[in-house]
Scaffold this active site. Structure first.
Site, PDB file in Angstrom:
ATOM      1  N   GLU A 182       0.834  -1.079  -0.145  1.00  0.00           N
ATOM      2  CA  GLU A 182      -0.090  -0.004   0.096  1.00  0.00           C
ATOM      3  C   GLU A 182       0.760   1.302   0.194  1.00  0.00           C
ATOM      4  OE1 GLU A 182      -2.424   2.758   3.029  1.00  0.00           O
ATOM      5  OE2 GLU A 182      -1.804   0.586   3.565  1.00  0.00           O
ATOM      6  N   ASP A 231       0.735   3.668  -3.058  1.00  0.00           N
ATOM      7  CA  ASP A 231       0.314   5.301  -3.058  1.00  0.00           C
ATOM      8  C   ASP A 231       1.324   6.126  -3.859  1.00  0.00           C
ATOM      9  OD1 ASP A 231      -1.095   7.382  -1.543  1.00  0.00           O
ATOM     10  OD2 ASP A 231       0.892   7.573  -0.763  1.00  0.00           O
ATOM     11  N   ASP A 260      -7.104   0.854   0.876  1.00  0.00           N
ATOM     12  CA  ASP A 260      -5.817   0.615   1.043  1.00  0.00           C
ATOM     13  C   ASP A 260      -5.164  -0.542   0.026  1.00  0.00           C
ATOM     14  OD1 ASP A 260      -5.454   2.364   3.070  1.00  0.00           O
ATOM     15  OD2 ASP A 260      -5.631   0.970   4.462  1.00  0.00           O
ATOM     16  N   GLU A 317      -4.615   0.443  -3.454  1.00  0.00           N
ATOM     17  CA  GLU A 317      -3.010   1.022  -3.570  1.00  0.00           C
ATOM     18  C   GLU A 317      -2.262  -0.114  -3.627  1.00  0.00           C
ATOM     19  OE1 GLU A 317      -3.516   5.359  -1.856  1.00  0.00           O
ATOM     20  OE2 GLU A 317      -3.011   3.899  -0.570  1.00  0.00           O
TER      21      GLU A 317
END
Length: 236
Positions: free
Chosen positions: A46, A50, A119, A122
């Protein structure tokens, strides 16, 4: 009744990507509460995803909106990488049934938890990046965020701010707002306000407060000048 194990091929088809290292997708779908997590939950992926998402969206915005100023690109970026947008993409992928959760989380409906879904979105992007490189991850982002890229779910900025930016971009003084009419009792007033920008005719807006009327007037002027379109922003 035992829950039917979801077919991972269906998820891969929706992602339109095949992993050389399937264990990366497995990790991206594993919540920290899952018994099989053993320190290998989606959290690290994650973190990576991101950053990959942000870069991919920034690049897509730069090429998709060649005339947009930095401020607009920043607002579009913030809208697309927000939790709700990522969760919407995860829902479109239908990742919920594939999540590996602890028993308590599974029974409490965490497969629909927006934070977890965002989450995991990502994390999957991060997994694709590690598995296939930046271009593969960027392609996934482009396919999956295309609809949100073209039509943000929220206005990128309010009409007054947009009008002020438009005036500044043309080297003009800030818009001016004047009360053209006020009616109604004190507890339920009605305002009619005119906005003017140097070199253009004024436009009017009405509302139950000065702020609402000013926003309506600014929207009308933006629509009239072709800065905004009714398809994107309506007439309000």
């Amino acid at each position: 009744m035992k829950r039917r194990k979801p077919n991972l091929d269906e998820l891969l088809k929706r992602l339109d990507y095949r992993f050389e290292k399937p264990e990366l997708l497995d990790e991206a779908l594993t919540h920290v509460s899952a018994p099989q997590a053993a320190g290998q939950s989606y959290q690290r992926l994650e973190f990576l995803g991101d950053r990959v998402l942000g870069l991919s969206i920034a690049e897509l915005l730069y090429s998709t909106f060649p005339g947009a100023p930095e401020g607009e690109l920043s607002r579009r970026l913030a809208e697309l990488v927000r939790r709700e947008s990522c969760a919407e993409v995860a829902i479109a992928w239908d990742v919920g049934p594939h999540l590996k959760l602890g028993a308590g989380e599974a029974h409490s409906g965490e497969r629909r938890n927006q934070t977890i879904l965002a989450d995991v979105c990502e994390a999957i992007i991060g997994a694709v990046f590690l598995d296939g490189g930046y271009e593969a991850a960027r392609s996934l982002v482009e396919r999956s965020f295309r609809t949100l890229l073209a039509a943000p779910r929220r206005p990128l900025r309010d009409p007054k701010s947009a009008l002020q930016e438009w005036a500044q971009g043309r080297g003009l003084p800030p818009p001016t707002y004047t009360i053209a009419e006020q009616s109604g009792p004190d507890h339920a007033p009605k305002f009619r306000i005119m906005v003017t920008v140097k070199g253009t005719e004024g436009e009017f807006g009405q509302g139950a407060s000065k702020r609402v009327a000013e926003q309506a007037a600014a929207r009308s002027l933006l629509l009239r000048e072709g800065v905004w379109t009714e398809e994107e922003h309506g007439t309000a």
